[in-house]
Design a protein around this motif. Structure first.
Motif, PDB file in Angstrom:
ATOM      1  N   ARG A 127       0.830  -1.210   0.000  1.00 48.02           N
ATOM      2  CA  ARG A 127       0.000   0.000   0.000  1.00 48.02           C
ATOM      3  C   ARG A 127       0.866   1.262   0.000  1.00 48.02           C
ATOM      4  NH1 ARG A 127      -3.784  -0.559   4.996  1.00 48.02           N
ATOM      5  NH2 ARG A 127      -2.124  -1.957   5.727  1.00 48.02           N
ATOM      6  N   ALA A 128       1.932   1.236   0.757  1.00 51.46           N
ATOM      7  CA  ALA A 128       2.808   2.409   0.808  1.00 51.46           C
ATOM      8  C   ALA A 128       3.471   2.644  -0.546  1.00 51.46           C
ATOM      9  CB  ALA A 128       3.854   2.225   1.901  1.00 51.46           C
ATOM     10  N   ARG A 129       3.917   1.569  -1.183  1.00 54.81           N
ATOM     11  CA  ARG A 129       4.529   1.716  -2.503  1.00 54.81           C
ATOM     12  C   ARG A 129       3.512   2.193  -3.534  1.00 54.81           C
ATOM     13  NH1 ARG A 129       8.327  -3.757  -2.639  1.00 54.81           N
ATOM     14  NH2 ARG A 129      10.221  -2.770  -1.802  1.00 54.81           N
ATOM     15  N   ALA A 130       2.278   1.740  -3.416  1.00 55.68           N
ATOM     16  CA  ALA A 130       1.250   2.181  -4.358  1.00 55.68           C
ATOM     17  C   ALA A 130       0.987   3.677  -4.218  1.00 55.68           C
ATOM     18  CB  ALA A 130      -0.039   1.390  -4.136  1.00 55.68           C
ATOM     19  N   LEU A 131       1.110   4.201  -2.999  1.00 53.84           N
ATOM     20  CA  LEU A 131       0.866   5.618  -2.773  1.00 53.84           C
ATOM     21  C   LEU A 131       2.047   6.491  -3.176  1.00 53.84           C
ATOM     22  CD1 LEU A 131      -0.987   5.332   0.640  1.00 53.84           C
ATOM     23  CD2 LEU A 131      -1.967   6.184  -1.495  1.00 53.84           C
ATOM     24  N   ASP A 132       3.256   5.955  -3.055  1.00 51.26           N
ATOM     25  CA  ASP A 132       4.439   6.709  -3.490  1.00 51.26           C
ATOM     26  C   ASP A 132       5.577   5.731  -3.725  1.00 51.26           C
ATOM     27  OD1 ASP A 132       6.630   8.422  -3.896  1.00 51.26           O
ATOM     28  OD2 ASP A 132       5.728   9.969  -2.641  1.00 51.26           O
ATOM     29  N   ARG A 133       5.803   5.424  -4.979  1.00 54.51           N
ATOM     30  CA  ARG A 133       6.835   4.448  -5.327  1.00 54.51           C
ATOM     31  C   ARG A 133       8.240   4.981  -5.047  1.00 54.51           C
ATOM     32  NH1 ARG A 133       6.600  -1.055  -6.241  1.00 54.51           N
ATOM     33  NH2 ARG A 133       8.547  -1.689  -7.230  1.00 54.51           N
ATOM     34  N   ASP A 134       8.406   6.300  -5.148  1.00 57.37           N
ATOM     35  CA  ASP A 134       9.735   6.887  -5.038  1.00 57.37           C
ATOM     36  C   ASP A 134      10.102   7.341  -3.630  1.00 57.37           C
ATOM     37  OD1 ASP A 134      10.375   6.631  -7.790  1.00 57.37           O
ATOM     38  OD2 ASP A 134       9.101   8.351  -8.233  1.00 57.37           O
ATOM     39  N   GLU A 135       9.117   7.556  -2.772  1.00 52.04           N
ATOM     40  CA  GLU A 135       9.384   8.006  -1.395  1.00 52.04           C
ATOM     41  C   GLU A 135       8.526   7.171  -0.453  1.00 52.04           C
ATOM     42  OE1 GLU A 135      10.517   8.531   1.448  1.00 52.04           O
ATOM     43  OE2 GLU A 135      11.464  10.424   0.878  1.00 52.04           O
ATOM     44  N   ALA A 196      20.420  -0.457  -1.732  1.00 56.46           N
ATOM     45  CA  ALA A 196      19.807   0.862  -1.632  1.00 56.46           C
ATOM     46  C   ALA A 196      18.638   0.957  -2.611  1.00 56.46           C
ATOM     47  CB  ALA A 196      20.833   1.950  -1.933  1.00 56.46           C
ATOM     48  N   ASP A 197      17.709   1.850  -2.306  1.00 56.20           N
ATOM     49  CA  ASP A 197      16.567   2.053  -3.202  1.00 56.20           C
ATOM     50  C   ASP A 197      16.912   3.112  -4.248  1.00 56.20           C
ATOM     51  OD1 ASP A 197      16.389   4.507  -1.921  1.00 56.20           O
ATOM     52  OD2 ASP A 197      14.511   4.059  -0.877  1.00 56.20           O
ATOM     53  N   ARG A 198      15.923   3.473  -5.039  1.00 53.10           N
ATOM     54  CA  ARG A 198      16.183   4.409  -6.131  1.00 53.10           C
ATOM     55  C   ARG A 198      16.541   5.808  -5.641  1.00 53.10           C
ATOM     56  NH1 ARG A 198      10.783   3.965  -9.428  1.00 53.10           N
ATOM     57  NH2 ARG A 198      10.986   1.809  -8.747  1.00 53.10           N
ATOM     58  N   ARG A 199      16.259   6.101  -4.376  1.00 56.53           N
ATOM     59  CA  ARG A 199      16.663   7.385  -3.789  1.00 56.53           C
ATOM     60  C   ARG A 199      18.097   7.348  -3.269  1.00 56.53           C
ATOM     61  NH1 ARG A 199      12.677  10.979  -2.513  1.00 56.53           N
ATOM     62  NH2 ARG A 199      14.059  11.902  -0.956  1.00 56.53           N
ATOM     63  N   GLY A 200      18.696   6.163  -3.244  1.00 54.53           N
ATOM     64  CA  GLY A 200      20.026   6.019  -2.685  1.00 54.53           C
ATOM     65  C   GLY A 200      20.049   5.673  -1.215  1.00 54.53           C
ATOM     66  N   ARG A 201      18.871   5.544  -0.593  1.00 57.63           N
ATOM     67  CA  ARG A 201      18.800   5.140   0.814  1.00 57.63           C
ATOM     68  C   ARG A 201      19.001   3.637   0.923  1.00 57.63           C
ATOM     69  NH1 ARG A 201      13.321   7.872   2.130  1.00 57.63           N
ATOM     70  NH2 ARG A 201      13.907  10.001   2.685  1.00 57.63           N
ATOM     71  N   GLU A 202      19.803   3.237   1.890  1.00 58.79           N
ATOM     72  CA  GLU A 202      19.890   1.807   2.189  1.00 58.79           C
ATOM     73  C   GLU A 202      18.608   1.382   2.894  1.00 58.79           C
ATOM     74  OE1 GLU A 202      24.725   1.451   2.211  1.00 58.79           O
ATOM     75  OE2 GLU A 202      23.705   1.786   4.119  1.00 58.79           O
ATOM     76  N   LEU A 203      18.130   0.183   2.550  1.00 59.97           N
ATOM     77  CA  LEU A 203      16.749  -0.182   2.861  1.00 59.97           C
ATOM     78  C   LEU A 203      16.437  -0.265   4.347  1.00 59.97           C
ATOM     79  CD1 LEU A 203      16.036  -2.988   0.215  1.00 59.97           C
ATOM     80  CD2 LEU A 203      15.473  -0.544   0.097  1.00 59.97           C
ATOM     81  N   GLY A 204      17.391  -0.727   5.128  1.00 56.03           N
ATOM     82  CA  GLY A 204      17.129  -0.835   6.564  1.00 56.03           C
ATOM     83  C   GLY A 204      16.397  -2.093   6.942  1.00 56.03           C
ATOM     84  N   PHE A 205      15.252  -2.358   6.307  1.00 54.70           N
ATOM     85  CA  PHE A 205      14.456  -3.529   6.695  1.00 54.70           C
ATOM     86  C   PHE A 205      14.983  -4.818   6.092  1.00 54.70           C
ATOM     87  CE2 PHE A 205      12.274  -1.876   2.889  1.00 54.70           C
ATOM     88  CZ  PHE A 205      12.122  -3.024   2.110  1.00 54.70           C
ATOM     89  N   SER A 206      15.838  -4.737   5.107  1.00 54.37           N
ATOM     90  CA  SER A 206      16.406  -5.908   4.446  1.00 54.37           C
ATOM     91  C   SER A 206      17.614  -5.441   3.646  1.00 54.37           C
ATOM     92  CB  SER A 206      15.358  -6.564   3.534  1.00 54.37           C
ATOM     93  OG  SER A 206      15.836  -7.778   2.968  1.00 54.37           O
ATOM     94  N   GLY A 207      18.282  -6.394   2.982  1.00 57.34           N
ATOM     95  CA  GLY A 207      19.286  -6.026   2.003  1.00 57.34           C
ATOM     96  C   GLY A 207      20.715  -5.945   2.469  1.00 57.34           C
ATOM     97  N   LEU A 208      20.982  -6.118   3.769  1.00 60.91           N
ATOM     98  CA  LEU A 208      22.366  -6.097   4.233  1.00 60.91           C
ATOM     99  C   LEU A 208      23.038  -7.425   3.889  1.00 60.91           C
ATOM    100  CD1 LEU A 208      24.725  -4.795   5.780  1.00 60.91           C
ATOM    101  CD2 LEU A 208      23.764  -5.754   7.878  1.00 60.91           C
ATOM    102  N   HIS A 209      24.245  -7.339   3.335  1.00 54.05           N
ATOM    103  CA  HIS A 209      25.087  -8.507   3.075  1.00 54.05           C
ATOM    104  C   HIS A 209      26.282  -8.436   4.013  1.00 54.05           C
ATOM    105  CE1 HIS A 209      22.756  -8.220  -0.627  1.00 54.05           C
ATOM    106  NE2 HIS A 209      23.147  -9.427  -0.970  1.00 54.05           N
ATOM    107  N   ALA A 210      26.467  -9.476   4.818  1.00 54.91           N
ATOM    108  CA  ALA A 210      27.584  -9.529   5.754  1.00 54.91           C
ATOM    109  C   ALA A 210      27.942 -10.992   5.989  1.00 54.91           C
ATOM    110  CB  ALA A 210      27.224  -8.837   7.070  1.00 54.91           C
ATOM    111  N   THR A 211      29.061 -11.220   6.631  1.00 56.27           N
ATOM    112  CA  THR A 211      29.504 -12.584   6.893  1.00 56.27           C
ATOM    113  C   THR A 211      28.834 -13.159   8.138  1.00 56.27           C
ATOM    114  OG1 THR A 211      31.347 -11.820   8.232  1.00 56.27           O
ATOM    115  CG2 THR A 211      31.767 -12.108   5.865  1.00 56.27           C
ATOM    116  N   THR A 212      28.925 -14.466   8.281  1.00 57.09           N
ATOM    117  CA  THR A 212      28.433 -15.118   9.495  1.00 57.09           C
ATOM    118  C   THR A 212      29.182 -14.593  10.716  1.00 57.09           C
ATOM    119  OG1 THR A 212      28.118 -17.081   8.118  1.00 57.09           O
ATOM    120  CG2 THR A 212      27.873 -17.359  10.498  1.00 57.09           C
ATOM    121  N   ASP A 213      30.460 -14.332  10.551  1.00 51.07           N
ATOM    122  CA  ASP A 213      31.270 -13.769  11.623  1.00 51.07           C
ATOM    123  C   ASP A 213      30.704 -12.431  12.094  1.00 51.07           C
ATOM    124  OD1 ASP A 213      34.201 -13.727  12.944  1.00 51.07           O
ATOM    125  OD2 ASP A 213      33.798 -11.749  12.101  1.00 51.07           O
ATOM    126  N   ALA A 214      30.229 -11.612  11.167  1.00 53.24           N
ATOM    127  CA  ALA A 214      29.637 -10.319  11.543  1.00 53.24           C
ATOM    128  C   ALA A 214      28.376 -10.507  12.371  1.00 53.24           C
ATOM    129  CB  ALA A 214      29.334  -9.504  10.285  1.00 53.24           C
TER     130      ALA A 214
END
Length: 475
Positions: A127-135, A196-214
């Motif tokens: 719903r949020a994306r439908a209301l504003d895909r870019d923000e 990151a999304d199209r605005r250049g913001r890192e997603l926060g809720f997903s998308g981090l790549h790190a090692t098991t050690d991290a």
């Protein structure tokens, strides 16, 4: 990057046979594929292993385990006076002030988005994306909450995105940039990359790549109340608040899984034992204060509760009160096993005798596209073990049949391990593990009609072409 201190299980009061039983159970479950494991007790690594073709230095897509790193960034920002938990969310986005008129949206506080208590009764991402895909922040704030903020739990991706957006706005940095000197460098965490999304913001809720050690290091930091090697990094008060119940679940069950019914903190789940960050398909950072232990796991499964059930069944009884005498043989056997962990490759034979020329050909898609299939437009096969996947104008070349383990690994342009081969004179079947994600692509080429099928064993949640099935590169 400095290595974490290591010890034997017995020296830290851990029964190695219990760890071995946990490994047995993980490997025996047909609906669960383990990729890595690290177990810490009393600050010492007592067991660690990676199932080949996965490896210790390989970044992994953490999915929603990313949320716990976002919460940590918010904790630093709170400590530095850049964010206040009881500020209205809208106060950080004055450009939306005139548009956001719903009183519940205007009453939403930073602590509410940090604890999945925005007042919405269910996920709002679509719903949020439908209301504003870019923000997405604007789209989220335009979705009226169903109840007063702070009164109802709903796992809600835009809530975490908004928390991440606040951190990135007040700091003027991406999450990875902000965390590098505050978390990654002090903890000895090396490379990490965030979608990151199209605005250049890192997603926060997903998308981090790190090692098991991290993952293990983050868990150890929280287990120690925000202190790392004698230095306080996070306020003790933040750790205490992040890892206690901020909002209870009104429903009797969440996914039917007992460990998802225990309440939610600041981007951490409470569990029947301890608390955890977790991500889709079995990425876990489990912190066990009573046992003074941390368990980090990456895997591929749709039954995440099963992983925790097996940990409670086998690992909890393995923790003793003190060193265990006479554990040398069991410790040595476990260490040997951990060094030899490997996923079984898909079976396959070399090109059938006399058919090599026939198999030097191209294949077109069989059937239409659907959610569990990538939109490949063609596959080219060379009988010597070279395959090219044609996708979105890209040509992704992989190889098979050359690895001693049964897996052949290529790192560029996308890290992939391939196993399999010919199952009969008319069929080539390959298992492609995209090594910086939990996912496998299963490909079958049929010679008779020159067609192929390709389907994901578990569906990637971020979508896009195959070239994106890896950690994002630095610009």
């Amino acid at each position: 990057m400095s290595s974490l201190p290591t010890s034997t299980p017995a020296a830290q009061g851990v029964d190695a046979s219990g760890v071995a039983a946990f490994l047995d159970a993980l490997e025996a479950d047909p609906h669960l594929e383990p990729h890595s494991l690290m177990l810490l007790r009393h600050g010492q690594v007592v067991a660690s292993g990676w199932w080949a073709p996965y490896a210790p230095d390989r970044l992994q897509l953490l999915y929603s385990l990313s949320k716990s790193f976002t919460a940590t960034a918010a904790g630093f920002a709170v400590a530095e006076g850049l964010i206040r938990l009881d500020d209205p969310v809208i106060s950080y986005f004055p450009e939306f002030e005139a548009e956001i008129t719903d009183p519940r949206s205007r009453a939403m506080l930073v602590r509410h988005v940090a604890s999945m208590a925005s007042g919405h009764a269910e996920e709002t991402l679509d719903r949020a994306r439908a209301l504003d895909r870019d923000e997405l922040v604007r789209g989220f704030l335009l979705v009226p909450p169903d109840k007063d903020p702070g009164t109802v739990f709903a796992y809600n991706q835009p809530a975490t995105y908004t928390l991440a957006a606040i951190v990135q706005r007040v700091t003027g940095e991406r999450l990875t940039e902000y965390l590098r000197p505050r978390l990654f460098e002090p903890l000895g965490i090396g490379e990490a990359a965030w979608i990151a999304d199209r605005r250049g913001r890192e997603l926060g809720f997903s998308g981090l790549h790190a090692t098991t050690d991290a993952i293990a290091r983050l868990g150890e930091l929280y287990l120690r109340g925000g202190v790392w090697q004698g230095e306080r990094l996070l306020p003790e008060s933040w750790v205490a608040e992040a890892t206690r119940v901020q909002i209870a679940h009104e429903t009797a069950t969440v996914n039917g899984w007992a460990d998802w019914q225990q309440g939610y903190g600041f981007q951490f789940w409470m569990a029947r034992h301890g608390y955890r960050g977790d991500g889709a398909y079995g990425q876990f950072c489990v912190v066990l204060p009573e046992q003074d232990a941390v368990l980090a796991i990456t895997s591929e499964t749709v039954d995440m509760q099963r992983v925790l059930d097996l940990a409670w069944e086998h690992l909890l009884p393995a923790f003793g009160a003190g060193p265990l005498p006479g554990g040398g043989a069991a410790d040595a056997a476990l260490a040997d096993r951990l060094a030899r962990l490997a996923l079984p490759p898909a079976e396959g034979k070399p090109v059938p005798a006399g058919r090599a020329e026939d198999w030097n050909t191209s294949f077109t898609p069989h059937g239409g596209t659907c959610a569990d299939r990538p939109a490949l437009t063609g596959i080219e096969v060379e009988p010597g073990g070279r395959v090219v996947l044609v996708d979105d104008g890209d040509r992704l070349e992989v190889r098979f049949g050359a690895g001693e383990s049964g897996w052949t690994v290529v790192d560029e342009p996308v890290p992939v391990a391939v196993s399999g081969g010919w199952t009969d004179t008319e069929t080539l079947a390959l298992d492609m593990a995209f090594l910086e994600t939990p996912h496998h692509l299963l490909v079958t080429c049929s010679l008779g009609d020159r067609t192929f099928t390709a389907r994901w064993r578990t569906q990637p949640l971020h979508g896009g072409p195959l070239r994106r099935m890896r950690a994002p590169r630095s610009a």
